[in-house]
Write a protein that holds these residues in place. Structure first.
Motif: not given
Length: 64
Positions: A58, A60-61, A63
């Motif tokens: 997860s 990539h969710k 920042k």
């Protein structure tokens, strides 16, 4: 360093190992920690993290 994911804050779980005769022995279920280098767009550099495999899936969710 402790066994805690730096992204999801997951840590070890207490449980029992139960034999066939139902004798219960306490055990610790550790998380699957991996050491990863991840590119940070905010800092424009690589960041080294101790991250769980669930956190890798997860990432990539989130920042950095």
């Amino acid at each position: 360093m402790s066994k805690i994911c730096q992204v999801t804050n997951k840590k070890a779980n207490n449980g029992y190992s139960v034999s066939h005769s139902h004798v219960r022995v306490r055990k610790i279920q550790n998380i699957n920690l991996q050491s990863k280098k991840i590119w940070s767009n905010k800092h424009k550099s690589w960041i080294r993290l101790k991250i769980s495999t669930k956190g890798i899936k997860s990432i990539h969710k989130i920042k950095f």
